[in-house]
Scaffold this motif. Sequence first.
Motif, PDB file in Angstrom:
ATOM      1  N   ALA A 105       8.258  10.544  -1.807  1.00 20.99           N
ATOM      2  CA  ALA A 105       8.429   9.731  -3.017  1.00 20.99           C
ATOM      3  C   ALA A 105       9.771   9.006  -2.995  1.00 20.99           C
ATOM      4  O   ALA A 105       9.861   7.820  -3.354  1.00 20.99           O
ATOM      5  CB  ALA A 105       8.311  10.616  -4.259  1.00 20.99           C
ATOM      6  N   GLU A 106      10.815   9.683  -2.568  1.00 20.33           N
ATOM      7  CA  GLU A 106      12.142   9.075  -2.490  1.00 20.33           C
ATOM      8  C   GLU A 106      12.151   7.917  -1.497  1.00 20.33           C
ATOM      9  O   GLU A 106      12.740   6.854  -1.756  1.00 20.33           O
ATOM     10  CB  GLU A 106      13.177  10.128  -2.081  1.00 20.33           C
ATOM     11  N   MET A 107      11.500   8.107  -0.361  1.00 20.05           N
ATOM     12  CA  MET A 107      11.468   7.054   0.655  1.00 20.05           C
ATOM     13  C   MET A 107      10.687   5.830   0.164  1.00 20.05           C
ATOM     14  O   MET A 107      11.088   4.689   0.412  1.00 20.05           O
ATOM     15  CB  MET A 107      10.855   7.600   1.943  1.00 20.05           C
ATOM     16  N   VAL A 108       9.574   6.056  -0.523  1.00 20.64           N
ATOM     17  CA  VAL A 108       8.807   4.936  -1.068  1.00 20.64           C
ATOM     18  C   VAL A 108       9.630   4.188  -2.106  1.00 20.64           C
ATOM     19  O   VAL A 108       9.642   2.947  -2.144  1.00 20.64           O
ATOM     20  CB  VAL A 108       7.469   5.436  -1.653  1.00 20.64           C
ATOM     21  N   PHE A 142       0.871  -1.179   0.000  1.00 21.94           N
ATOM     22  CA  PHE A 142       0.000   0.000   0.000  1.00 21.94           C
ATOM     23  C   PHE A 142       0.904   1.224   0.000  1.00 21.94           C
ATOM     24  O   PHE A 142       1.638   1.458   0.954  1.00 21.94           O
ATOM     25  CB  PHE A 142      -0.899  -0.026   1.227  1.00 21.94           C
ATOM     26  N   LEU A 143       0.871   2.002  -1.066  1.00 22.03           N
ATOM     27  CA  LEU A 143       1.766   3.148  -1.229  1.00 22.03           C
ATOM     28  C   LEU A 143       1.066   4.420  -0.769  1.00 22.03           C
ATOM     29  O   LEU A 143      -0.024   4.760  -1.256  1.00 22.03           O
ATOM     30  CB  LEU A 143       2.179   3.304  -2.693  1.00 22.03           C
ATOM     31  N   LEU A 144       1.700   5.125   0.170  1.00 24.53           N
ATOM     32  CA  LEU A 144       1.136   6.356   0.714  1.00 24.53           C
ATOM     33  C   LEU A 144       2.280   7.337   0.914  1.00 24.53           C
ATOM     34  O   LEU A 144       3.123   7.141   1.792  1.00 24.53           O
ATOM     35  CB  LEU A 144       0.444   6.055   2.054  1.00 24.53           C
ATOM     36  N   TRP A 145       2.354   8.360   0.065  1.00 28.05           N
ATOM     37  CA  TRP A 145       3.475   9.291   0.159  1.00 28.05           C
ATOM     38  C   TRP A 145       3.003  10.731  -0.003  1.00 28.05           C
ATOM     39  O   TRP A 145       1.934  11.010  -0.542  1.00 28.05           O
ATOM     40  CB  TRP A 145       4.551   8.949  -0.871  1.00 28.05           C
ATOM     41  N   GLY A 146       3.806  11.624   0.544  1.00 26.43           N
ATOM     42  CA  GLY A 146       3.496  13.045   0.489  1.00 26.43           C
ATOM     43  C   GLY A 146       4.762  13.868   0.466  1.00 26.43           C
ATOM     44  O   GLY A 146       5.855  13.361   0.180  1.00 26.43           O
ATOM     45  N   ASP A 147       4.623  15.153   0.803  1.00 28.87           N
ATOM     46  CA  ASP A 147       5.785  16.043   0.784  1.00 28.87           C
ATOM     47  C   ASP A 147       6.769  15.736   1.900  1.00 28.87           C
ATOM     48  O   ASP A 147       7.932  16.128   1.829  1.00 28.87           O
ATOM     49  CB  ASP A 147       5.321  17.501   0.893  1.00 28.87           C
ATOM     50  N   SER A 148       6.294  15.042   2.932  1.00 29.06           N
ATOM     51  CA  SER A 148       7.169  14.692   4.051  1.00 29.06           C
ATOM     52  C   SER A 148       6.719  13.365   4.625  1.00 29.06           C
ATOM     53  O   SER A 148       5.575  12.922   4.423  1.00 29.06           O
ATOM     54  CB  SER A 148       7.122  15.771   5.138  1.00 29.06           C
ATOM     55  N   GLU A 149       7.609  12.735   5.378  1.00 32.00           N
ATOM     56  CA  GLU A 149       7.239  11.501   6.059  1.00 32.00           C
ATOM     57  C   GLU A 149       6.136  11.762   7.074  1.00 32.00           C
ATOM     58  O   GLU A 149       5.212  10.952   7.227  1.00 32.00           O
ATOM     59  CB  GLU A 149       8.454  10.898   6.756  1.00 32.00           C
ATOM     60  N   ALA A 150       6.198  12.911   7.729  1.00 34.73           N
ATOM     61  CA  ALA A 150       5.177  13.241   8.726  1.00 34.73           C
ATOM     62  C   ALA A 150       3.802  13.348   8.088  1.00 34.73           C
ATOM     63  O   ALA A 150       2.793  12.907   8.668  1.00 34.73           O
ATOM     64  CB  ALA A 150       5.533  14.553   9.430  1.00 34.73           C
ATOM     65  N   ALA A 151       3.730  13.918   6.884  1.00 36.13           N
ATOM     66  CA  ALA A 151       2.435  14.042   6.201  1.00 36.13           C
ATOM     67  C   ALA A 151       1.867  12.673   5.861  1.00 36.13           C
ATOM     68  O   ALA A 151       0.661  12.427   6.010  1.00 36.13           O
ATOM     69  CB  ALA A 151       2.597  14.892   4.942  1.00 36.13           C
ATOM     70  N   ALA A 152       2.723  11.748   5.399  1.00 38.20           N
ATOM     71  CA  ALA A 152       2.264  10.402   5.078  1.00 38.20           C
ATOM     72  C   ALA A 152       1.817   9.663   6.331  1.00 38.20           C
ATOM     73  O   ALA A 152       0.790   8.965   6.333  1.00 38.20           O
ATOM     74  CB  ALA A 152       3.372   9.631   4.367  1.00 38.20           C
ATOM     75  N   GLN A 153       2.574   9.815   7.409  1.00 34.90           N
ATOM     76  CA  GLN A 153       2.202   9.165   8.672  1.00 34.90           C
ATOM     77  C   GLN A 153       0.880   9.722   9.197  1.00 34.90           C
ATOM     78  O   GLN A 153       0.051   8.975   9.728  1.00 34.90           O
ATOM     79  CB  GLN A 153       3.307   9.367   9.710  1.00 34.90           C
ATOM     80  N   GLU A 154       0.678  11.014   9.066  1.00 36.04           N
ATOM     81  CA  GLU A 154      -0.570  11.626   9.523  1.00 36.04           C
ATOM     82  C   GLU A 154      -1.754  11.084   8.725  1.00 36.04           C
ATOM     83  O   GLU A 154      -2.828  10.806   9.293  1.00 36.04           O
ATOM     84  CB  GLU A 154      -0.495  13.149   9.375  1.00 36.04           C
ATOM     85  N   GLU A 155      -1.576  10.904   7.407  1.00 38.82           N
ATOM     86  CA  GLU A 155      -2.655  10.339   6.589  1.00 38.82           C
ATOM     87  C   GLU A 155      -2.962   8.900   7.010  1.00 38.82           C
ATOM     88  O   GLU A 155      -4.126   8.503   7.094  1.00 38.82           O
ATOM     89  CB  GLU A 155      -2.286  10.408   5.111  1.00 38.82           C
ATOM     90  N   LEU A 156      -1.921   8.140   7.302  1.00 40.62           N
ATOM     91  CA  LEU A 156      -2.131   6.772   7.768  1.00 40.62           C
ATOM     92  C   LEU A 156      -2.904   6.772   9.080  1.00 40.62           C
ATOM     93  O   LEU A 156      -3.824   5.961   9.270  1.00 40.62           O
ATOM     94  CB  LEU A 156      -0.787   6.066   7.947  1.00 40.62           C
TER      95      LEU A 156
END
Length: 355
Positions: free
Chosen positions: A307-310, A246-260
């Motif tokens: 995106a880089e982290m994913v 399940f791919l979930l990415w944003g401008d920052s890791e914190a933004a992706a974690q918040e969405e999760l």
Amino acid sequence: MTGKNSLSLGVFMPNCSNMPSISTHGVVADQWQYPNNERIALLAESLGFDYLFPVSRWRGFGGETNYLGTSLETTTWAAALLRATERIKIFSTVHVPLFHPMVIAKIGATLAHISHDRWGLNVVSGWSQREFEMMGLELDDHGRRYERTSAFVEILRGLWNTAGEPLNHRSDWYSINNGVSLPRPDKMPEIANAGISPDAQAMTARLCDWSFMSGASIEALPRLVDGIKSQAQSQGRQVRTAIFPFLLWGDSEAAAQEELQQIIAHKDGEAARNWLDGISAGSGSFDEFTENMIAASGGGLPLLGTAEMVAEQLRAIHESGVDAVMVTLQDYERDLRRFGAEVLPILRRMGVVRA
């Protein structure tokens, strides 16, 4: 097929409602409808993806979302998408207890014929008693289910064999007398099986081309991959492996974690418990998954961050020995476009996928 040093890309398609999360947050309500699936398929093909893979469900999991409760049947779905596309390979998923293998042999040969051999089959032994009880069917115990699936696949391969000899088969489930199914596919369709239990892996190693699995972490994948590949090699065979992250990415890791966390905060607990209880009772394959993990991704491995982290996580997955990823996404059309613009170029620069 892509080269052996490349990661194959696929989409675990939203042909069922409420994919991929068992939650009311971030769900695109109409993704399951065929026009949406066709647009997603054409977009994936334009981005160079290799596979489309569907879910097969006959009943949802209750709760507020009735997770996966509305679904498109996957052989008819595949027929339409195979005509709409030109290159990408498309699987159907069938539950063994519901179909006679001679029927699937005919359906599969038809789909192979109309698509120039771009069709594949995912065989599912069945695990959700809540589905099958509405049809008056009682599932066998776990080991017996895989014995039946073995017989099912053996019959398919016999009927599709280009040598053309009539097939005779006797087992507890099937009696085939001088069986013939014409036309035969020009090439043997690829056959996948999902499951990581010992029974599932033994059957897959002996008879299938793909092991479709899920791991609770990237660190857990090498053990799973090595296990199935070594079993196949001991029998002189090769089996490729695929997972559905399940791919979930944003401008920052914190933004992706918040969405999760928002997905989990709005989870459908009743549906998630029904899903987890059903599959645990049926196979035990998801014993390492918590209710929150199931709610977030439907059993897929979450890949979060920028995106880089994913991209880095996808590289680690490939380095673990996984041959293909069938990605799930929050908003498939939006996020596939984002993937093509933001993640795919990084993967190409890394040499993870073909340029």
